[in-house]
Design a protein around this motif. Structure first.
Motif, PDB file in Angstrom:
ATOM      1  N   MET A 277       0.839  -1.191   0.000  1.00  0.00           N
ATOM      2  CA  MET A 277       0.000   0.000   0.000  1.00  0.00           C
ATOM      3  C   MET A 277       0.884   1.254   0.000  1.00  0.00           C
ATOM      4  N   ALA A 278       0.544   2.203  -0.856  1.00  0.00           N
ATOM      5  CA  ALA A 278       1.326   3.439  -0.919  1.00  0.00           C
ATOM      6  C   ALA A 278       1.185   4.215   0.379  1.00  0.00           C
ATOM      7  N   ARG A 279       2.256   4.860   0.784  1.00  0.00           N
ATOM      8  CA  ARG A 279       2.197   5.635   2.022  1.00  0.00           C
ATOM      9  C   ARG A 279       1.398   6.917   1.793  1.00  0.00           C
ATOM     10  N   LEU A 280       0.627   7.294   2.811  1.00  0.00           N
ATOM     11  CA  LEU A 280      -0.247   8.464   2.684  1.00  0.00           C
ATOM     12  C   LEU A 280       0.543   9.767   2.798  1.00  0.00           C
ATOM     13  N   PHE A 281       1.612   9.706   3.584  1.00  0.00           N
ATOM     14  CA  PHE A 281       2.491  10.869   3.754  1.00  0.00           C
ATOM     15  C   PHE A 281       3.931  10.388   3.637  1.00  0.00           C
TER      16      PHE A 281
ATOM     17  N   ARG B 151      -0.226  12.367  -0.022  1.00  0.00           N
ATOM     18  CA  ARG B 151      -0.687  11.526  -1.124  1.00  0.00           C
ATOM     19  C   ARG B 151      -2.113  11.033  -0.863  1.00  0.00           C
ATOM     20  N   LEU B 152      -2.962  11.921  -0.401  1.00  0.00           N
ATOM     21  CA  LEU B 152      -4.338  11.537  -0.077  1.00  0.00           C
ATOM     22  C   LEU B 152      -5.253  11.738  -1.280  1.00  0.00           C
ATOM     23  N   ASN B 153      -6.250  10.843  -1.411  1.00  0.00           N
ATOM     24  CA  ASN B 153      -7.268  11.063  -2.431  1.00  0.00           C
ATOM     25  C   ASN B 153      -8.325  12.020  -1.873  1.00  0.00           C
TER      26      ASN B 153
END
Lengths: 104, 141
Positions: B1-5, B16-18
């Protein structure tokens, strides 16, 4: 400058008002900053908040965080009341449960 | 899972938030700001937590704390659409999301692990979403 009438003139020897022993005792007390456990805060967040506010090493912050987690609370700083209050407010602004109390 | 920050090499935190993640952040910040104005009664109690439970707090201390929480929340509202946060902005995000997480827990009487497990699914989901954001953000600070 106008002089005071004799009945209200300052005494030649100024006597300092006595400070009660309880006032002195309160001023000299040491205060603890206590952080309390809660069931939702991620552990890593607690470590980051401790490191940022108190400037402790990551290892020490982790130890304190684990104490909060296992014992329900931990004393994270001790000292004069004014600084304890200041630290407590900073921890509260960062979203953790925190209070101060007299060191026992 | 890609990191959010993620921490950027030159400084700052990349977001990196949707849209859903950003709306969650925005909603949390708006509720904290509203609590400071007394519009969120349950969360307002959280903002008024005593410093010294043995006596009434100095009103200046209480006001200062509420002002700092509100400033952080307002900074998050202003930067909720940004892709790169300064360290100060990232710290405001962490503090505000953490206040929101505690507010949500208090609002739904989540006082221990059992209460969290028994919470309604939507509350559980929101708690987990905020925890995920906080966990990722903490790794950058």
């Amino acid at each position: 400058m106008a002089s005071l009438p004799p009945e209200v003139a300052q005494p030649s020897v100024i006597v300092e008002p006595e400070r009660s022993t309880s006032t002195v005792a309160v001023a000299q007390r040491t205060w603890d900053v206590v952080v309390w456990n809660d069931p939702v805060t991620p552990m890593d967040v607690v470590v980051v908040i401790f490191r940022r506010i108190f400037g402790y090493s990551t290892g020490r912050c982790t130890q304190l965080m684990m104490r909060v987690h296992h014992e329900g609370r931990a004393v994270v700083w001790s000292g004069r009341r004014e600084r304890a209050e200041e630290y407590c407010v900073r921890v509260q602004v960062a979203g953790l449960r925190c209070t101060i109390e007299v060191t026992t | 899972m890609a990191r959010l920050f993620t921490r950027q090499r030159g400084g700052g935190v990349v977001v990196r938030l949707n849209e859903l993640g950003r709306s969650l952040v925005l909603d949390a910040a708006r509720r904290v700001a509203a609590a400071e104005r007394g519009e969120e009664s349950v969360w307002a109690a959280l903002l008024a937590s005593p410093v010294d439970p043995s006596r009434a707090d100095d009103p200046l201390v209480t006001l200062g704390r509420q002002r700092d929480m509100a400033s952080n929340a307002e900074l998050v509202v202003l930067t909720a659409g940004e892709d790169l946060l300064t360290d100060a902005e990232a710290w405001a995000w962490l503090s505000t999301l953490q206040v929101a997480l505690r507010g949500l827990a208090d609002e739904h009487a989540v006082t221990d692990e059992d209460a969290l497990a028994a919470a309604p699914p939507d509350v559980h989901e929101r708690v987990q979403a905020l925890q995920t954001l906080l966990f990722s953000l903490a790794s950058c600070l």
